[in-house]
Design a protein around this motif. Structure first.
Motif, PDB file in Angstrom:
ATOM      1  N   GLU A  40       0.825  -1.198   0.000  1.00  0.00           N
ATOM      2  CA  GLU A  40       0.000   0.000   0.000  1.00  0.00           C
ATOM      3  C   GLU A  40       0.867   1.258   0.000  1.00  0.00           C
ATOM      4  O   GLU A  40       1.857   1.353   0.719  1.00  0.00           O
ATOM      5  N   ASP A  41       0.499   2.216  -0.847  1.00  0.00           N
ATOM      6  CA  ASP A  41       1.181   3.501  -1.004  1.00  0.00           C
ATOM      7  C   ASP A  41       2.576   3.390  -1.599  1.00  0.00           C
ATOM      8  O   ASP A  41       3.309   4.378  -1.671  1.00  0.00           O
ATOM      9  N   ARG A  45      -2.732   2.519  -4.348  1.00  0.00           N
ATOM     10  CA  ARG A  45      -3.452   3.300  -3.332  1.00  0.00           C
ATOM     11  C   ARG A  45      -4.862   2.733  -3.227  1.00  0.00           C
ATOM     12  O   ARG A  45      -5.509   2.491  -4.243  1.00  0.00           O
ATOM     13  N   ARG A  46      -5.319   2.534  -2.020  1.00  0.00           N
ATOM     14  CA  ARG A  46      -6.622   1.880  -1.853  1.00  0.00           C
ATOM     15  C   ARG A  46      -7.785   2.762  -2.283  1.00  0.00           C
ATOM     16  O   ARG A  46      -8.885   2.256  -2.511  1.00  0.00           O
ATOM     17  N   PRO A  83      -4.282  -4.416   7.550  1.00  0.00           N
ATOM     18  CA  PRO A  83      -4.554  -3.346   8.513  1.00  0.00           C
ATOM     19  C   PRO A  83      -6.003  -3.428   9.003  1.00  0.00           C
ATOM     20  O   PRO A  83      -6.800  -4.233   8.496  1.00  0.00           O
ATOM     21  N   TRP A  85      -8.552  -1.572   8.504  1.00  0.00           N
ATOM     22  CA  TRP A  85      -9.618  -1.252   7.553  1.00  0.00           C
ATOM     23  C   TRP A  85      -9.934  -2.400   6.602  1.00  0.00           C
ATOM     24  O   TRP A  85     -10.992  -2.414   5.962  1.00  0.00           O
ATOM     25  N   ALA A 118       0.209  -2.072   9.905  1.00  0.00           N
ATOM     26  CA  ALA A 118      -0.391  -0.743   9.849  1.00  0.00           C
ATOM     27  C   ALA A 118      -0.898  -0.418   8.454  1.00  0.00           C
ATOM     28  O   ALA A 118      -1.888   0.301   8.289  1.00  0.00           O
ATOM     29  N   SER A 119      -0.226  -0.930   7.423  1.00  0.00           N
ATOM     30  CA  SER A 119      -0.634  -0.759   6.027  1.00  0.00           C
ATOM     31  C   SER A 119      -0.738  -2.124   5.373  1.00  0.00           C
ATOM     32  O   SER A 119      -0.139  -3.099   5.849  1.00  0.00           O
ATOM     33  N   LEU A 120      -1.488  -2.188   4.289  1.00  0.00           N
ATOM     34  CA  LEU A 120      -1.678  -3.459   3.602  1.00  0.00           C
ATOM     35  C   LEU A 120      -0.387  -3.911   2.933  1.00  0.00           C
ATOM     36  O   LEU A 120       0.275  -3.130   2.241  1.00  0.00           O
ATOM     37  N   TYR A 121      -0.048  -5.167   3.152  1.00  0.00           N
ATOM     38  CA  TYR A 121       1.141  -5.759   2.542  1.00  0.00           C
ATOM     39  C   TYR A 121       0.752  -7.098   1.937  1.00  0.00           C
ATOM     40  O   TYR A 121       0.124  -7.934   2.591  1.00  0.00           O
ATOM     41  N   SER A 268       4.597   7.331  -5.479  1.00  0.00           N
ATOM     42  CA  SER A 268       4.341   5.916  -5.193  1.00  0.00           C
ATOM     43  C   SER A 268       3.814   5.239  -6.422  1.00  0.00           C
ATOM     44  O   SER A 268       3.238   5.840  -7.306  1.00  0.00           O
TER      45      SER A 268
END
Length: 269
Positions: A40-41, A45-46, A83, A85, A118-121, A268
């Motif tokens: 992510e980022d 980008r979501r 994450p 969300w 913390a962020s999508l991986y 990104s």
């Protein structure tokens, strides 16, 4: 330090590093192994990519690597760090996109790992196979070979189409091959370096709505870049030559595609 500097360091540790896949002897076939990250980022980008698009694109990256080696993809292993969300609905959408592409190429999901972050991986490991000694490498181009790409460039897609069948058809016909993921100017420079040759290009197929700048440097095309001594029904863009470096219409072409390490503080992807 850029990505190429880091790869050179790793190549001193292992002779298996340098192509789009590792090639491992396995009886009458060679096993192809590739891994790709989707972060992510960094890669997406979501707010602009749906869960289904991300699942599709992540697998497409691995399948494109198998395609560039002339192989047949068989199994994929997916690891996800989720994450807060990304709930059950998102995960279902992700695997819906993944399986939509997997079914097209008869790829089976073999497992993976789940965690939180913390962020999508995302990480995908794809296993494939090619007849023994028939894998397409980056290092086989020689002066006089024609340089080809498999399709128009410059318009990245949320759902790229891996050129698996084209890659298989190039076995025994292409002298060198790799997929176009970081931009023609950068990836062609990598192929030339692996083959210890130079390249002269003069014609680049530009996708509808794209510019010559994005076709040369944009990346994320996931077409195949290859060389051959034969006349093939794809887009011929130039010729392999002696020496080093790449020229476009007689002018030195700077390799300005996407480099994760050189561009860590810029946009990104």
């Amino acid at each position: 330090m850029n990505e190429r500097d880091l790869v050179r360091i790793l190549q001193r540790q292992s002779p298996l590093i340098g192509d789009d896949c590792a090639v491992l002897p396995n009886g009458r076939t060679d096993l192809l192994v590739t891994t790709d990250q989707f972060i992510e980022d960094v890669h997406f980008r979501r707010d602009t990519h749906s869960a289904s698009d991300i699942g599709w694109a992540m697998l497409a990256r691995g399948l494109s690597d198998i395609a560039s080696m002339g192989g047949t993809p068989d199994y994929a292993f997916v690891s996800l760090a989720l994450p807060e969300w990304a709930g059950a609905s998102w995960v279902k959408g992700f695997y819906r996109g993944f399986h939509s592409l997997a079914k097209r190429h008869s790829v089976k999901l073999g497992g993976g790992d789940l965690s939180h972050a913390a962020s999508l991986y995302c990480d995908v490991l794809v296993l494939g196979a090619v007849p023994r000694g028939k894998a397409l490498l980056r290092s086989g181009a020689t002066p006089g070979d024609t340089i080809y790409v498999s399709g128009p460039l410059g318009r990245p897609k949320k759902r790229p189409q891996p050129r698996v069948e084209i890659g298989q058809s190039l076995r025994g016909r292409a002298t060198a091959c790799m997929d176009l993921s970081d931009g023609l100017s950068l990836d062609l420079a990598r192929l030339c370096e692996a083959s210890c040759v130079g390249a002269e290009i003069s014609a680049v197929p530009v996708g509808r709505g794209a510019s010559i700048e994005s076709a040369l440097h944009g990346g994320e095309d996931y077409e195949l870049l290859f060389t051959s001594r034969r006349r093939l029904p794809y887009f011929a863009i130039g010729t392999i030559c002696t020496g080093r470096g790449v020229t476009f219409d007689g002018t030195p072409l700077e390799p300005r595609g996407y480099d994760h390490f050189a561009q860590r503080t810029t946009r990104s992807r």
